[in-house]
Structure formats: structure tokens, C-alpha cells
Design a protein around this motif. Structure first.
Motif, PDB file in Angstrom:
ATOM      1  N   ILE A  32      78.776  10.768   3.453  1.00  0.00           N
ATOM      2  CA  ILE A  32      80.073  10.675   2.785  1.00  0.00           C
ATOM      3  C   ILE A  32      80.796   9.498   3.432  1.00  0.00           C
ATOM      4  CG2 ILE A  32      82.257  11.831   2.302  1.00  0.00           C
ATOM      5  CD1 ILE A  32      79.835  12.989   0.807  1.00  0.00           C
ATOM      6  N   GLU A  33      80.965   8.428   2.668  1.00  0.00           N
ATOM      7  CA  GLU A  33      81.421   7.157   3.240  1.00  0.00           C
ATOM      8  C   GLU A  33      82.145   6.348   2.176  1.00  0.00           C
ATOM      9  OE1 GLU A  33      79.085   3.769   5.833  1.00  0.00           O
ATOM     10  OE2 GLU A  33      78.211   4.377   3.920  1.00  0.00           O
ATOM     11  N   GLN A  34      83.235   5.713   2.573  1.00  0.00           N
ATOM     12  CA  GLN A  34      83.960   4.879   1.616  1.00  0.00           C
ATOM     13  C   GLN A  34      83.057   3.775   1.079  1.00  0.00           C
ATOM     14  OE1 GLN A  34      84.964   1.492   1.760  1.00  0.00           O
ATOM     15  NE2 GLN A  34      83.955   1.126   3.726  1.00  0.00           N
ATOM     16  N   HIS A  35      83.219   3.491  -0.207  1.00  0.00           N
ATOM     17  CA  HIS A  35      82.485   2.407  -0.865  1.00  0.00           C
ATOM     18  C   HIS A  35      83.445   1.527  -1.660  1.00  0.00           C
ATOM     19  CE1 HIS A  35      78.950   4.716   0.290  1.00  0.00           C
ATOM     20  NE2 HIS A  35      78.212   3.691  -0.071  1.00  0.00           N
ATOM     21  N   MET A  39      85.108   3.021  -6.172  1.00  0.00           N
ATOM     22  CA  MET A  39      83.990   3.941  -6.291  1.00  0.00           C
ATOM     23  C   MET A  39      84.207   5.172  -5.410  1.00  0.00           C
ATOM     24  SD  MET A  39      80.019   2.760  -6.547  1.00  0.00           S
ATOM     25  CE  MET A  39      79.964   1.913  -4.967  1.00  0.00           C
ATOM     26  N   SER A  40      83.543   6.256  -5.764  1.00  0.00           N
ATOM     27  CA  SER A  40      83.662   7.518  -5.037  1.00  0.00           C
ATOM     28  C   SER A  40      83.063   7.411  -3.626  1.00  0.00           C
ATOM     29  CB  SER A  40      82.959   8.632  -5.818  1.00  0.00           C
ATOM     30  OG  SER A  40      81.572   8.335  -5.948  1.00  0.00           O
ATOM     31  N   LEU A  41      83.226   8.471  -2.866  1.00  0.00           N
ATOM     32  CA  LEU A  41      82.756   8.500  -1.483  1.00  0.00           C
ATOM     33  C   LEU A  41      81.280   8.888  -1.347  1.00  0.00           C
ATOM     34  CD1 LEU A  41      85.809  10.421   0.032  1.00  0.00           C
ATOM     35  CD2 LEU A  41      85.237   8.035   0.515  1.00  0.00           C
ATOM     36  N   HIS A 176      76.890  -3.225   1.142  1.00  0.00           N
ATOM     37  CA  HIS A 176      77.650  -1.973   1.140  1.00  0.00           C
ATOM     38  C   HIS A 176      78.800  -2.050   0.134  1.00  0.00           C
ATOM     39  CE1 HIS A 176      79.551   1.672   2.491  1.00  0.00           C
ATOM     40  NE2 HIS A 176      80.692   1.024   2.614  1.00  0.00           N
ATOM     41  N   GLY A 177      78.749  -1.169  -0.881  1.00  0.00           N
ATOM     42  CA  GLY A 177      79.787  -1.139  -1.905  1.00  0.00           C
ATOM     43  C   GLY A 177      79.748  -2.331  -2.832  1.00  0.00           C
ATOM     44  N   GLY A 178      78.669  -3.089  -2.793  1.00  0.00           N
ATOM     45  CA  GLY A 178      78.549  -4.299  -3.599  1.00  0.00           C
ATOM     46  C   GLY A 178      77.860  -4.074  -4.927  1.00  0.00           C
ATOM     47  N   VAL A 179      77.158  -5.091  -5.384  1.00  0.00           N
ATOM     48  CA  VAL A 179      76.537  -5.060  -6.711  1.00  0.00           C
ATOM     49  C   VAL A 179      75.474  -3.971  -6.807  1.00  0.00           C
ATOM     50  CG1 VAL A 179      75.052  -6.362  -8.289  1.00  0.00           C
ATOM     51  CG2 VAL A 179      77.029  -7.474  -7.230  1.00  0.00           C
ATOM     52  N   PRO A 220      86.420  -6.418   5.730  1.00  0.00           N
ATOM     53  CA  PRO A 220      87.397  -6.653   4.659  1.00  0.00           C
ATOM     54  C   PRO A 220      88.227  -5.400   4.406  1.00  0.00           C
ATOM     55  CG  PRO A 220      85.247  -7.530   4.043  1.00  0.00           C
ATOM     56  CD  PRO A 220      85.044  -6.753   5.317  1.00  0.00           C
ATOM     57  N   SER A 221      89.480  -5.570   4.086  1.00  0.00           N
ATOM     58  CA  SER A 221      90.376  -4.427   3.912  1.00  0.00           C
ATOM     59  C   SER A 221      89.938  -3.515   2.767  1.00  0.00           C
ATOM     60  CB  SER A 221      91.812  -4.908   3.667  1.00  0.00           C
ATOM     61  OG  SER A 221      91.880  -5.725   2.502  1.00  0.00           O
ATOM     62  N   SER A 222      89.155  -4.039   1.833  1.00  0.00           N
ATOM     63  CA  SER A 222      88.654  -3.223   0.723  1.00  0.00           C
ATOM     64  C   SER A 222      87.600  -2.228   1.175  1.00  0.00           C
ATOM     65  CB  SER A 222      88.052  -4.115  -0.363  1.00  0.00           C
ATOM     66  OG  SER A 222      86.880  -4.771   0.122  1.00  0.00           O
ATOM     67  N   GLY A 223      86.939  -2.507   2.302  1.00  0.00           N
ATOM     68  CA  GLY A 223      85.843  -1.664   2.769  1.00  0.00           C
ATOM     69  C   GLY A 223      84.488  -2.115   2.279  1.00  0.00           C
ATOM     70  N   THR A 224      84.451  -2.923   1.231  1.00  0.00           N
ATOM     71  CA  THR A 224      83.174  -3.442   0.737  1.00  0.00           C
ATOM     72  C   THR A 224      82.802  -4.691   1.535  1.00  0.00           C
ATOM     73  OG1 THR A 224      84.276  -4.781  -0.961  1.00  0.00           O
ATOM     74  CG2 THR A 224      83.578  -2.565  -1.579  1.00  0.00           C
ATOM     75  N   LEU A 225      81.505  -4.888   1.741  1.00  0.00           N
ATOM     76  CA  LEU A 225      81.046  -6.037   2.527  1.00  0.00           C
ATOM     77  C   LEU A 225      80.638  -7.211   1.655  1.00  0.00           C
ATOM     78  CD1 LEU A 225      79.064  -4.244   5.380  1.00  0.00           C
ATOM     79  CD2 LEU A 225      81.502  -4.751   5.204  1.00  0.00           C
ATOM     80  N   SER A 226      80.703  -7.022   0.347  1.00  0.00           N
ATOM     81  CA  SER A 226      80.502  -8.110  -0.610  1.00  0.00           C
ATOM     82  C   SER A 226      81.150  -7.691  -1.918  1.00  0.00           C
ATOM     83  CB  SER A 226      79.010  -8.421  -0.812  1.00  0.00           C
ATOM     84  OG  SER A 226      78.310  -7.276  -1.277  1.00  0.00           O
ATOM     85  N   SER A 227      81.200  -8.590  -2.864  1.00  0.00           N
ATOM     86  CA  SER A 227      81.898  -8.300  -4.110  1.00  0.00           C
ATOM     87  C   SER A 227      81.033  -7.501  -5.081  1.00  0.00           C
ATOM     88  CB  SER A 227      82.319  -9.601  -4.795  1.00  0.00           C
ATOM     89  OG  SER A 227      82.894  -9.321  -6.062  1.00  0.00           O
TER      90      SER A 227
END
Length: 252
Positions: A32-35, A39-41, A176-179, A220-227
Motif C-alpha cells: 500500500i503505497e502512494q502512486h 491514482m489509488s494507493l 514509480h507512478g509513471g507510464v 518530486p512533491s507529486s510522489g511520482t518519479l516520472s510523468s
């Protein structure tokens, strides 16, 4: 569609499937981790569970265990770290012991072969330790136990990477949290993705070392490591189709 989730079976039917040791138990393990805000956790849980179910549907002798949702601590350079509300992680010792205990519980039912599908990078070595200990325990008890451990992204070919990232791939370390994850979630759980909340950030850059306590300014403040802005459901389908086919061909 045949029933493959063992938690949805009655105990008599389950016992009939596993008592002779020929049924493989597929165990999704995530976190369970921010993305990101879009997007959901729970992508790290839902993605390996989805893959596990699709693989099991192609097999005559697989059942999918309930996913283990809590994974090892999110790391700054792979998951953004533990700074974000919602990221809910456990220690490596806790994860190792939990997975080890679950395998032994299934062993008592007659199960002798396991396929662990990991959806959270940080889990990897603690799953190795749990599997290794379980195999040694079983051997000392006169039981031959086999545990296969994989991370689904290792089944994505260079050809698919080029399709998904036509403008160039920044590497798995910043996905992480990217495409990748966003595209898969758009394909399997579009209701848990809101592309209007996407934050378009350049790929994160990190120094070749870690610092403890971790420094939140690295992330990054968004938590994602790429777009994730170029994510699409179609890309998710390409990724899933390849992963599911290769895993099913190798282990069914």
C-alpha cells in the motif's frame, strides 16, 4: 470463467484440489503505497493479483491466494519513500515472517509448489529469504517444496518497452507512478485513475547513494518519479498481454 481465487471456494472443494500436491498456489505480494495524486494507493496489489488470476485461468492446476497487501518500506529512489500519507509499510522482518508463515500454512494443506508474483520492488530480497527458509524447513521435514519468485516487470521485452515509450525510456528505477503502472491501471481499474490530476514531472535524478534519515527533497512533491501523462489503456494492454502470456507459458 472458471473460479481461480481459493478464498472464494468452500473448504471441501479446495481440499479436493490441493490434497495430492499437484495444485500450484499463486501468491500475489504488493504494497500500500502512494502512486501520485492521480491514482489509488494499491496498484502494487491489484496488478500482481490481476496477472495471477489471468495466468491461473490458463492453467489446469493453479489457485490464487489472497494477495499480501502490506510490503516492505517504500524507498526514496524506487517508491518515493515513507513521507506520503497513505504509504503503509512493514519492516523486512515482518514481511519475511508473514510470507514464511503463509507458505507453511499452505504446506500443511498438501500444497507443494508456489508461484509468488511480486508487485513492489522493495519486497524482493525479503521474499527470497522467506522462500529459502520455507524450502529448508520442508526439506528437514522430508517434504520437497518448490517456490518460484518473480516480479512481473521482468517479463516485459525491449520491443514492448519501445512501443510503450516511443520517445525514449528513462529506466525502471523512475517508473514509480509513471507510464507503466498508470497504463496497466487504466486497463484493469480505470475507476481508480484520474488523468486530470496527473502531474507532469521530468524523470527524477538521484545521487549514487542513500541517506538515513531519508531526505524528502529528493522526491518530486507529486510522489511520482516520472510523468504518467503519456499513459493509456492500450499501453497497459500491451504490457499485460506479454507478461501474462510469458508467465503462463513458463509456469502453467
Amino acid at each position: 470463467m472458471k473460479k481461480v481465487k481459493l478464498a472464494e471456494m468452500d473448504w471441501v472443494s479446495y481440499h479436493d484440489r490441493v490434497k495430492d500436491g499437484r495444485c500450484k498456489i499463486v501468491m500475489p505480494v504488493g504494497a500500500i503505497e502512494q502512486h501520485g495524486p492521480h491514482m489509488s494507493l494499491n496498484p502494487d496489489v491489484l496488478i500482481p493479483e490481476h496477472i495471477a488470476c489471468r495466468v491461473a485461468e490458463r492453467s489446469k492446476n493453479m489457485l490464487v491466494a489472497p494477495p499480501i497487501a502490506y510490503g516492505y518500506k517504500s524507498q526514496v529512489k524506487s517508491g518515493g519513500g515513507n513521507f506520503f500519507p497513505g504509504t503503509t509499510c512493514v519492516s523486512g522482518r515482518s514481511l519475511e515472517e508473514y510470507v514464511y508463515d503463509v507458505i507453511l500454512a499452505f504446506l500443511e494443506h498438501g500444497n507443494r509448489e508456489f508461484l509468488i508474483i511480486n508487485g513492489h520492488f522493495e519486497n524482493s530480497m525479503f521474499l527470497v529469504e522467506a522462500a529459502d527458509r520455507a524450502v529448508k524447513y520442508a526439506r528437514l521435514s522430508g517434504i520437497e517444496l518448490k517456490v518460484v519468485l518473480l516480479s512481473y516487470w521482468d517479463f516485459i521485452s525491449e520491443a514492448t518497452v519501445k512501443k510503450v515509450f516511443p520517445d525514449g525510456f528513462s529506466g525502471w528505477a523512475v517508473e514509480h507512478g509513471g507510464v507503466l503502472e498508470t497504463s496497466i491501471m487504466l486497463r484493469i481499474h480505470p475507476d481508480l485513475v484520474d488523468m486530470s490530476k496527473v502531474v507532469d514531472v521530468p524523470p527524477a535524478e538521484f545521487p549514487p547513494y542513500d541517506v538515513f534519515p531519508p531526505d524528502p527533497t529528493w522526491v518530486p512533491s507529486s510522489g511520482t518519479l516520472s510523468s504518467p501523462s503519456q499513459a493509456t489503456s492500450e499501453k497497459g494492454e500491451w504490457i499485460l498481454a506479454e507478461c501474462i502470456e510469458k508467465i503462463a507459458e513458463t509456469f502453467s
